[in-house]
Write a protein that holds these residues in place. Sequence first.
Motif: not given
Length: 337
Positions: A155, A157, A162, A180, A185, A189, A200, A328
Amino acid sequence: MTTKTALAVHQTARPTGFPAATDFAYAAYPVPEPAPGTALVENLLLSVDPYHRGLMDGGEGGFALGLPLEGRSVGRVLASRDPGLAEGDLVFHRAGWRTHALVARGVDGARRLPGHAGVPLEAYLSILGGTGLTAYAALTRTAALRPGEDLYVSAAAGGVGTATGHIARLLGARSVIGSAGSAAKVRHLTDRLGFDAAFDHHDGPVAEQLAKAAPDGIDVYVDNVGGEHLEGAIASLREFGRIAWVGAISTYNGDRAPAAPHNLFEVVHKSLRMEGVLVRHHTNLQEELEDLLVPHLRSGRVGTDTTVFEGFDRTVEAFLGMLHGQNTGKMLVRVTG
């Protein structure tokens, strides 16, 4: 007496699976007057977080129906009878999901914010707030990331993800890899946040994609998802690797039971260490976190990484959007929009 009307979000029903807008209602009430020892705060920014979903099921410590929900917020003092808070002070507190709140400094985490020059207000609910503090504790205390080590965060994003990427770079990580939930996304990143690799998780088994992104393995995994992501990370972790388990968003909406990884015994075989992270156990690190990040926020090297919904009447929409991965970075609500 104050005559202005205040607004709050109430939970009106227990969700089944993903919450729906019909599980909530907006309620109006008179703006309260501060009692001795309290201050009246007008909220400016509200946080909506994955942990709110679990509290909506009720039970011990959960949200009660028909009352204002609670969450992290930043506001400005309108009137004060608390000697520790003055009119005009910026305050962090946990009486969010409403336009106005009564707070007392030092109670339930309420504190006066330093208002660092050159640091946007959004930072105090993102990378300088609970999400940033969670990431910092996970990396420096739970996983004890060392310079030159390789990190994977799921996870990536989101808010914690982040922040983990930014902080890991500042701590000297050799490579930062993230997963992500969309191609957009993933591009965010790698192109915007400087991740060395990202994928993904819908594109194939996590274990296979992670092995391709980190063919020589990883040293640290910061887990925000659980399930298949945890299993894939265990497969890629080198001997004496560490897992900082922050959350398991894949299981939050009650549509599946938390799954134990099929390769869990690898924790023994590789002498791995796995430990949970709860931010409330690390509030003593707040000043340390700010000392690290404020100079980089001012210089622009580190961003707040937020998605902001404008207007208090979009609080529920923002929360549901966050659960469906529409953000995001950290999802916030600006109260007056």
